[in-house]
Design a protein around this motif. Sequence first.
Motif, PDB file in Angstrom:
ATOM      1  N   THR A   1      46.925  25.543  45.520  1.00 50.44           N
ATOM      2  CA  THR A   1      46.634  26.253  46.697  1.00 50.44           C
ATOM      3  C   THR A   1      45.302  25.524  47.119  1.00 50.44           C
ATOM      4  O   THR A   1      44.176  25.804  46.723  1.00 50.44           O
ATOM      5  CB  THR A   1      46.331  27.780  45.806  1.00 50.44           C
ATOM      6  OG1 THR A   1      47.377  28.172  45.184  1.00 50.44           O
ATOM      7  CG2 THR A   1      46.702  28.986  47.094  1.00 50.44           C
TER       8      THR A   1
ATOM      9  N   LYS B   1      36.724  40.238  42.066  1.00 50.27           N
ATOM     10  CA  LYS B   1      38.557  41.313  42.534  1.00 50.27           C
ATOM     11  C   LYS B   1      38.859  42.596  41.682  1.00 50.27           C
ATOM     12  O   LYS B   1      37.326  42.623  40.704  1.00 50.27           O
ATOM     13  CB  LYS B   1      39.763  40.322  41.128  1.00 50.27           C
ATOM     14  CG  LYS B   1      39.268  38.444  41.940  1.00 50.27           C
ATOM     15  CD  LYS B   1      40.175  37.681  41.068  1.00 50.27           C
ATOM     16  CE  LYS B   1      39.686  37.707  39.526  1.00 50.27           C
ATOM     17  NZ  LYS B   1      39.081  36.992  39.243  1.00 50.27           N
TER      18      LYS B   1
ATOM     19  N   ILE C   1      41.999  40.969  36.845  1.00 49.92           N
ATOM     20  CA  ILE C   1      40.918  40.539  35.288  1.00 49.92           C
ATOM     21  C   ILE C   1      40.080  39.891  36.274  1.00 49.92           C
ATOM     22  O   ILE C   1      39.435  38.716  36.397  1.00 49.92           O
ATOM     23  CB  ILE C   1      41.737  39.105  35.348  1.00 49.92           C
ATOM     24  CG1 ILE C   1      42.598  38.420  37.240  1.00 49.92           C
ATOM     25  CG2 ILE C   1      43.026  39.137  35.309  1.00 49.92           C
ATOM     26  CD1 ILE C   1      43.901  37.035  37.012  1.00 49.92           C
TER      27      ILE C   1
ATOM     28  N   THR D   1      37.491  32.605  39.753  1.00 49.86           N
ATOM     29  CA  THR D   1      38.731  32.315  40.380  1.00 49.86           C
ATOM     30  C   THR D   1      38.278  31.798  41.338  1.00 49.86           C
ATOM     31  O   THR D   1      37.614  32.954  42.308  1.00 49.86           O
ATOM     32  CB  THR D   1      39.865  33.873  41.634  1.00 49.86           C
ATOM     33  OG1 THR D   1      39.873  34.539  39.532  1.00 49.86           O
ATOM     34  CG2 THR D   1      40.866  33.409  41.751  1.00 49.86           C
TER      35      THR D   1
ATOM     36  N   ILE E   1      47.698  41.111  38.754  1.00 50.64           N
ATOM     37  CA  ILE E   1      48.143  40.200  39.328  1.00 50.64           C
ATOM     38  C   ILE E   1      49.568  39.220  38.470  1.00 50.64           C
ATOM     39  O   ILE E   1      49.883  38.249  39.157  1.00 50.64           O
ATOM     40  CB  ILE E   1      46.614  38.395  37.927  1.00 50.64           C
ATOM     41  CG1 ILE E   1      46.529  38.244  39.691  1.00 50.64           C
ATOM     42  CG2 ILE E   1      46.838  39.335  37.262  1.00 50.64           C
ATOM     43  CD1 ILE E   1      46.342  37.774  40.686  1.00 50.64           C
TER      44      ILE E   1
ATOM     45  N   ILE F   1      51.613  38.067  41.226  1.00 46.13           N
ATOM     46  CA  ILE F   1      51.455  37.457  42.406  1.00 46.13           C
ATOM     47  C   ILE F   1      51.275  35.445  42.125  1.00 46.13           C
ATOM     48  O   ILE F   1      52.058  34.682  43.240  1.00 46.13           O
ATOM     49  CB  ILE F   1      49.989  38.232  43.165  1.00 46.13           C
ATOM     50  CG1 ILE F   1      50.628  39.085  44.066  1.00 46.13           C
ATOM     51  CG2 ILE F   1      49.494  37.073  44.121  1.00 46.13           C
ATOM     52  CD1 ILE F   1      48.554  39.703  43.929  1.00 46.13           C
TER      53      ILE F   1
ATOM     54  N   GLU G   1      51.306  32.262  39.944  1.00 47.83           N
ATOM     55  CA  GLU G   1      52.370  31.389  39.147  1.00 47.83           C
ATOM     56  C   GLU G   1      53.422  30.810  40.241  1.00 47.83           C
ATOM     57  O   GLU G   1      55.020  31.300  39.534  1.00 47.83           O
ATOM     58  CB  GLU G   1      52.423  31.259  37.857  1.00 47.83           C
ATOM     59  CG  GLU G   1      51.492  30.723  37.529  1.00 47.83           C
ATOM     60  CD  GLU G   1      51.140  29.281  37.251  1.00 47.83           C
ATOM     61  OE1 GLU G   1      51.865  28.494  37.976  1.00 47.83           O
ATOM     62  OE2 GLU G   1      49.780  28.603  37.663  1.00 47.83           O
TER      63      GLU G   1
ATOM     64  N   GLN H   1      59.052  37.400  44.791  1.00 47.02           N
ATOM     65  CA  GLN H   1      59.472  37.186  46.272  1.00 47.02           C
ATOM     66  C   GLN H   1      59.956  35.239  45.975  1.00 47.02           C
ATOM     67  O   GLN H   1      61.290  34.806  45.990  1.00 47.02           O
ATOM     68  CB  GLN H   1      59.223  37.015  47.195  1.00 47.02           C
ATOM     69  CG  GLN H   1      58.883  39.065  47.519  1.00 47.02           C
ATOM     70  CD  GLN H   1      57.589  39.197  46.806  1.00 47.02           C
ATOM     71  OE1 GLN H   1      56.673  38.591  46.772  1.00 47.02           O
ATOM     72  NE2 GLN H   1      58.209  39.934  46.780  1.00 47.02           N
TER      73      GLN H   1
END
Length: 580
Positions: free
Chosen positions: A174, A252, A255, A260, A425, A428, A430, A434
């Motif tokens: 990403t 966050k 988690i 991150t 999470i 969202i 991996e 959608q």
Amino acid sequence: MNFFTDNEDLQHHFKHAIAWESFVPLWEDGFANPDGPKDVAEARELYEASLGALGEFAAKEIAGRALLIDEQGVAFRDGQVVHPEALLQNIEGLRRLGAMALCVPREHGGYNFPMTVGAAATELIARACNNTMLLHAFHQGPALMVMRFGTPEQIARWVRPLAEGRISGAVAMTEPDAGSDVGNLRTTAVSEDGRWRINGRKQFITNGCGDMCVVLARTEQGASGLDGLSLLIAPRLENGRENYKVAKPEKKFTIRGSATCELAFDDSRAELLGPRGAGFAEILTFMNESRVAVAVQGLGLSQAAFHAAREYAERRVQMGRPIARHELVADILLDMEAELQAMRALVLRCAQLHDRIIGLTRRRSAGEARELEPLKRALRDRTPLVKWFGAERTLWITRAAVQVHGGYGVVQEYQVERHYRDALILPIYEGTSQMQALMSLKDQVKWAFARPWRLFTGPARVEATQDTLGDALREMAAEYNRALRSVIVESVGLSGVLAALVGKAEADRERLAYALLSAERLCAMLAYTRAAEALLGSVAGSSQRRRLAERFIHRSLPLVRMHGEIVRSGDLDTLEGLRP
Ligand SMILES: Cc1cc2nc3c(=O)[nH]c(=O)nc-3n(C[C@H](O)[C@H](O)[C@H](O)COP(=O)(O)OP(=O)(O)OC[C@H]3O[C@@H](n4cnc5c(N)ncnc54)[C@H](O)[C@@H]3O)c2cc1C
């Protein structure tokens, strides 16, 4: 306290439902290795003993530190990412137990356990603490990537240290402007005298502060989209100095103990991993396994939340009786249990498919190659579905656990609020829910168009018993097939969808719009159908499990019908709002 032996559903799968004979002999190369088990029975004993030890450690040690890890979160001191001390204690305990990379081959520091066993192990750790599960996963995950695509030198350098837990890694795909849209990635790598240099930025990288990073970068000048991408291994330190910059970890609400990180590559040294230009195909192998792993993470969270909710509901008395005896709460608890068992059945179905595919691939005889294609298709069909179902239904289960706890549900020490936060999470990373829906739609349409009459006979088929429950399951599949056909034929038109879904998406964007709009409903329909199929296929010999399967199927069928009706309605309201 033991998270393996106290889990009746997992025990049922291990003792009665998993088809061990179909993959263990393949994984163990006909039991030829003197260091391995000598037959399936001995292999199963070994798996159960290992999971028993891990289940005890997870329940007694890891779970006890989960709250503290969440409270402490990840810190940033003197330019370094600092993991919570309790998290490192958990990892050290797992390392001493020898449980860091169970699925890596023995000769490289693992145990050669099939993914079916690896998935159960991950569930036990995730039930105890999601943050621990994540850092644990970033030992085996990068190790398997290097195993799969690396040179003998790369394997010797990286796999054993990762498998033994001496170092940890990360996988970086990403970027700030390339999340779901991987093809938009800008990070580049160029070769100079056989050594590679990476430039660019990566965003949201789990354990980006680890000792090495597998990076997806563009290596072929002039290429765009998913072409010209390659994988590279970048060591965190090069000659004792930082090879790339690890910026401050994100703060966050989910988690919180997992680092991150944003990574900045500035002429950073790297080695090519696998062939040039094959990066996207290679990283897909990791992502597909990780999608099942996210569902396993959800399974662990759901099990923890269900267990907590059931215990609390037995203890908490309102209006003269435990709340578990009030109709509405009893109903929620049974639904939680049915969904949880359906999720586990689907996860283990995928894991067994994976294990037979890997086993057959290792043997590579012509007869076995013929068997591979339908197995691969079955796994490809289910991978976005298990990710979608595992993520979305864990959100529902963990939220239900908060609800069953009433006001105490939002209080930290009851833990269910953390389960709910951590569950957020799952849809969202991996690939978002959608994106799973779009992948599933693309796969089903391609499958249907490969033999166009499939559109009329029904692209999705289920394995179902010849009884009323089997009939209900067949009806779920039929409802899906009707909805898919209606999207393709009645709403969008045959030629337009075909052209668009096999590559000319932009040219036919307008015509494709209704299919895209319906993708998540279709995904939900098929995910419930596949979960019900897996659940029904695993009930043998247990009347209590059959009752839960009945409940799941009888409650899923109306839901599938509802989505089908909406899809077939041809409601264009949203699309009208999108017109210029
Ligand atoms: C805690 C955490 C850990 C992570 N770990 C890693 C890691 O280790 N390595 C790594 O490479 N990445 C990692 N990621 C990144 C993660 O995979 C991405 O965040 C995710 O893929 C979504 O990308 P995005 O955030 O850019 O959202 P976007 O792609 O901008 O999406 C935003 C919203 O738009 C929707 N959307 C986007 N495109 C479409 C479309 N075509 N059709 C319909 N809907 C669409 C999405 O579903 C989503 O709801 C991590 C992220 C987080 C938060």
